[in-house]
Design an enzyme around this catalytic site. Structure first.
Site, short mmCIF file in Angstrom:
data_model
loop_
_atom_site.label_atom_id
_atom_site.label_comp_id
_atom_site.label_asym_id
_atom_site.label_seq_id
_atom_site.Cartn_x
_atom_site.Cartn_y
_atom_site.Cartn_z
CG ASP A 211 10.62 0.00 12.77
OD1 ASP A 211 11.64 0.50 12.25
OD2 ASP A 211 9.46 0.20 12.33
NE ARG B 17 -0.72 9.94 7.65
CZ ARG B 17 0.38 10.25 8.30
NH1 ARG B 17 0.70 11.52 8.53
NH2 ARG B 17 1.18 9.30 8.75
CD GLU C 187 19.78 6.94 4.50
OE1 GLU C 187 19.77 7.63 5.54
OE2 GLU C 187 18.90 6.13 4.21
NE ARG D 139 16.58 -2.08 -0.36
CZ ARG D 139 16.09 -0.99 0.23
NH1 ARG D 139 16.66 0.19 0.07
NH2 ARG D 139 15.04 -1.08 1.00
NE ARG E 129 -1.89 0.62 4.04
CZ ARG E 129 -1.39 1.47 4.92
NH1 ARG E 129 -0.25 1.24 5.51
NH2 ARG E 129 -2.03 2.58 5.24
CE1 TYR F 266 14.69 -1.69 9.12
CE2 TYR F 266 12.38 -1.67 9.77
CZ TYR F 266 13.63 -1.07 9.74
OH TYR F 266 13.82 0.14 10.36
NE ARG G 24 16.90 8.46 4.88
CZ ARG G 24 16.30 8.01 5.98
NH1 ARG G 24 15.09 8.44 6.29
NH2 ARG G 24 16.88 7.12 6.76
P1 FAD Z 1 21.67 -5.11 15.48
O1 FAD Z 1 21.42 -3.78 16.07
O2 FAD Z 1 22.13 -5.20 14.08
O3 FAD Z 1 22.72 -5.84 16.42
C1 FAD Z 1 23.38 -7.03 16.05
C2 FAD Z 1 24.78 -6.98 16.65
O4 FAD Z 1 25.41 -8.24 16.49
C3 FAD Z 1 25.68 -5.97 15.96
O5 FAD Z 1 26.20 -5.08 16.92
C4 FAD Z 1 26.77 -6.83 15.33
O6 FAD Z 1 28.03 -6.19 15.31
C5 FAD Z 1 26.78 -8.03 16.24
N1 FAD Z 1 27.35 -9.24 15.62
C6 FAD Z 1 27.00 -9.78 14.42
N2 FAD Z 1 27.76 -10.86 14.16
C7 FAD Z 1 28.59 -11.03 15.22
C8 FAD Z 1 29.62 -11.97 15.53
N3 FAD Z 1 29.95 -12.95 14.68
N4 FAD Z 1 30.27 -11.85 16.71
C9 FAD Z 1 29.96 -10.85 17.58
N5 FAD Z 1 29.00 -9.92 17.32
C10 FAD Z 1 28.32 -10.01 16.15
N6 FAD Z 1 14.35 1.07 13.94
C11 FAD Z 1 13.43 1.94 14.42
O7 FAD Z 1 12.66 1.59 15.32
N7 FAD Z 1 13.37 3.22 13.94
C12 FAD Z 1 14.20 3.66 12.97
O8 FAD Z 1 14.12 4.83 12.56
C13 FAD Z 1 15.16 2.77 12.44
N8 FAD Z 1 15.99 3.16 11.47
C14 FAD Z 1 16.91 2.28 10.98
C15 FAD Z 1 17.77 2.71 9.98
C16 FAD Z 1 18.71 1.85 9.47
C17 FAD Z 1 19.65 2.33 8.41
C18 FAD Z 1 18.76 0.51 9.94
C19 FAD Z 1 19.75 -0.46 9.36
C20 FAD Z 1 17.91 0.09 10.91
C21 FAD Z 1 16.97 0.97 11.45
N9 FAD Z 1 16.12 0.57 12.47
C22 FAD Z 1 15.21 1.45 12.97
C23 FAD Z 1 16.14 -0.81 12.99
C24 FAD Z 1 17.03 -1.02 14.20
O9 FAD Z 1 18.36 -0.73 13.88
C25 FAD Z 1 16.87 -2.49 14.60
O10 FAD Z 1 15.62 -2.68 15.17
C26 FAD Z 1 17.87 -2.96 15.59
O11 FAD Z 1 19.14 -2.80 15.03
C27 FAD Z 1 17.63 -4.42 15.87
O12 FAD Z 1 18.53 -4.85 16.82
P2 FAD Z 1 19.26 -6.24 16.69
O13 FAD Z 1 19.85 -6.46 18.02
O14 FAD Z 1 18.36 -7.27 16.13
O15 FAD Z 1 20.38 -6.04 15.56
#
Ligand code: FAD
Ligand code: NA
Length: 385
Positions: A363, A180, A313, A259, A176, A361, A290
């Site tokens: 948040d 608004r 970006e 990506r 979608r 993905y 952006r």
């Molecule tokens: P991550 O934060 O990716 O943490 C995973 C960690 O594991 C990393 O630190 C990595 O280094 C570590 N790791 C991986 N492999 C290994 C290994 N072999 N040994 C040791 N450590 C390792 N969310 C929102 O709510 N609002 C937003 O506006 C928003 N914007 C975003 C913009 C971008 C560009 C991106 C990429 C994400 C965005 N997010 C946003 C999402 C948010 O970043 C994620 O929800 C969050 O990162 C999820 O946490 P996670 O712990 O699953 O993963």
């Protein structure tokens, strides 16, 4: 050193939430290993030396949620400002509010349509493909909001995000396109929204600040020269793994595709470059998607008024060594993922979580919510294993 009760691979919000529950609720001794030289995963931010402005190192992060439990939970570790996110877009030298709303429509058509007149107009323009199933993203976009708005605001922006002409992208990428029929241009619809008052890193560090939680930075789970590696731990110590699921299995069933984004930072000798935190660029002639100006995330702070910094970006496909950001999720990826999932389910005393561990993905509020569910449903058994 005696082994901890639980090893967590990755200090992002998923890993930190599990660490918190294991230590604070179950009294477990937890070690988090993190390959980067800082805590917090992609939500990490740091203060820029030259301007004093907090910069989200891996791209703009806005916290928002409608989940009561998650909101209450995150407020145990940080307070939030009353920041409300808004996005604008530049198209052919004119700035419009996003997401597409009555203000965007009236500005674009130089008109004064009422909500029902605008609704009627968009329905008529969207009728171009009536009765046909859109075969690609381009036709889908037109069938959702009509050709004029689609071509101005969505087509090239999406093309830049995917480095692909929307005619060559599957229609399924968008289900979608919200329009608004009011002048409300709040970006998120969630009940709660804001930015951590003292910054992301203070929040993330508070989560790990407990005598039972140890964080080992610059430590990779697959590096056999460090003690807490996969080979030593597998089957011997309970593990929650939040790294990439394909990497865990040495890519033996193939790579899952992502990506990534590149951020190009520039310091400027003006107090305010664009008057807002996020400005999209909708046209093909501009190579970036952006510009972020991080000072605007914290209007309540006393930042210097004679300088700022911006981040342009760029979006592209990730190679194996790039930071994986957004799953591509093609049908081939989904098939590969199912196979990896089966292997993950069979892995002795290791649980897979987070955006990389589940190839999703998420948040921040979703990553935290998923971790809280894992802590409720699976952590007690894992800690007994
Ligand atoms: P991550 O934060 O990716 O943490 C995973 C960690 O594991 C990393 O630190 C990595 O280094 C570590 N790791 C991986 N492999 C290994 C290994 N072999 N040994 C040791 N450590 C390792 N969310 C929102 O709510 N609002 C937003 O506006 C928003 N914007 C975003 C913009 C971008 C560009 C991106 C990429 C994400 C965005 N997010 C946003 C999402 C948010 O970043 C994620 O929800 C969050 O990162 C999820 O946490 P996670 O712990 O699953 O993963
Ligand atoms: Na994170």
């Amino acid at each position: 050193m005696s082994n901890p009760d639980l090893v967590i691979v990755g200090s992002g919000l998923f890993g930190l939430t599990i660490a918190d529950r294991a230590a604070r609720e179950h009294g477990a001794r937890v070690t988090i290993i993190e390959s980067r030289d800082h805590i917090g995963g992609n939500a990490y931010s740091e203060v820029d030396d030259r301007t004093g402005i907090e910069v989200h190192k891996y791209g703009a992060h806005l916290f928002h949620t409608s989940n009561e439990r998650v909101w209450k939970y995150v407020n145990d570790f940080t307070s939030f400002t009353d920041y409300v996110h808004k996005v604008y877009t530049t198209h052919q030298g004119v700035v419009y509010p996003m997401p597409i709303n009555l203000g965007t429509i009236n500005q674009f058509f130089s008109a004064a349509y009422s909500p029902s007149e605008a609704r009627e107009l968009i329905a008529e323009q969207a009728g171009e493909f009536a009765g046909k199933d859109p075969e690609n993203l381009n036709d889908k976009g037109i069938s959702l909001i009509g050709r004029p708005l689609y071509e101005a605001f969505i087509k090239h922006y999406t093309g830049k995000q995917w480095q692909t002409d929307p005619k060559d992208l599957p229609a399924s990428i968008i289900s979608r396109l919200p329009v608004r029929y009011t002048y409300d241009n709040r970006y998120f619809n969630d009940t709660y929204e804001g930015l951590p008052t003292k910054g992301y890193t203070a929040w993330l560090e508070n989560m790990a600040d407990h005598p039972n939680i140890e964080v080992k930075l610059s430590t990779d789970y697959f590096d056999e020269s460090q003690e807490l590696n996969k080979k030593n731990l597998r089957g011997n110590v309970p593990v929650v793994y939040t790294g990439p699921v394909d990497r865990y299995f040495d890519y033996e069933l193939g790579d899952l595709k992502w990506r990534t984004i590149d951020l190009e930072t520039e310091h400027l000798d003006v107090g305010d470059f664009q008057g807002t935190s996020v400005m999209n660029y909708a046209d093909e002639s501009v190579p970036f998607t952006r510009i972020i100006e991080p000072r605007h995330f914290h209007p309540e702070r006393d930042y210097a008024t004679d300088r700022t910094l911006i981040q342009r970006e760029f979006s592209r496909f990730a190679e194996r060594d790039d930071e994986p950001y957004y799953p591509i999720n093609s049908s081939a990826d989904r098939e590969t993922l199912l196979q990896y999932r089966e292997k993950a389910a069979a892995e002795p005393s290791t649980l897979f979580g987070g955006r990389l561990g589940t190839y999703q993905y998420l948040d921040m509020h979703m990553a935290i919510g998923a971790a809280l569910s894992m802590a409720d449903n699976k952590l007690p058994d894992l800690l007994r294993s």
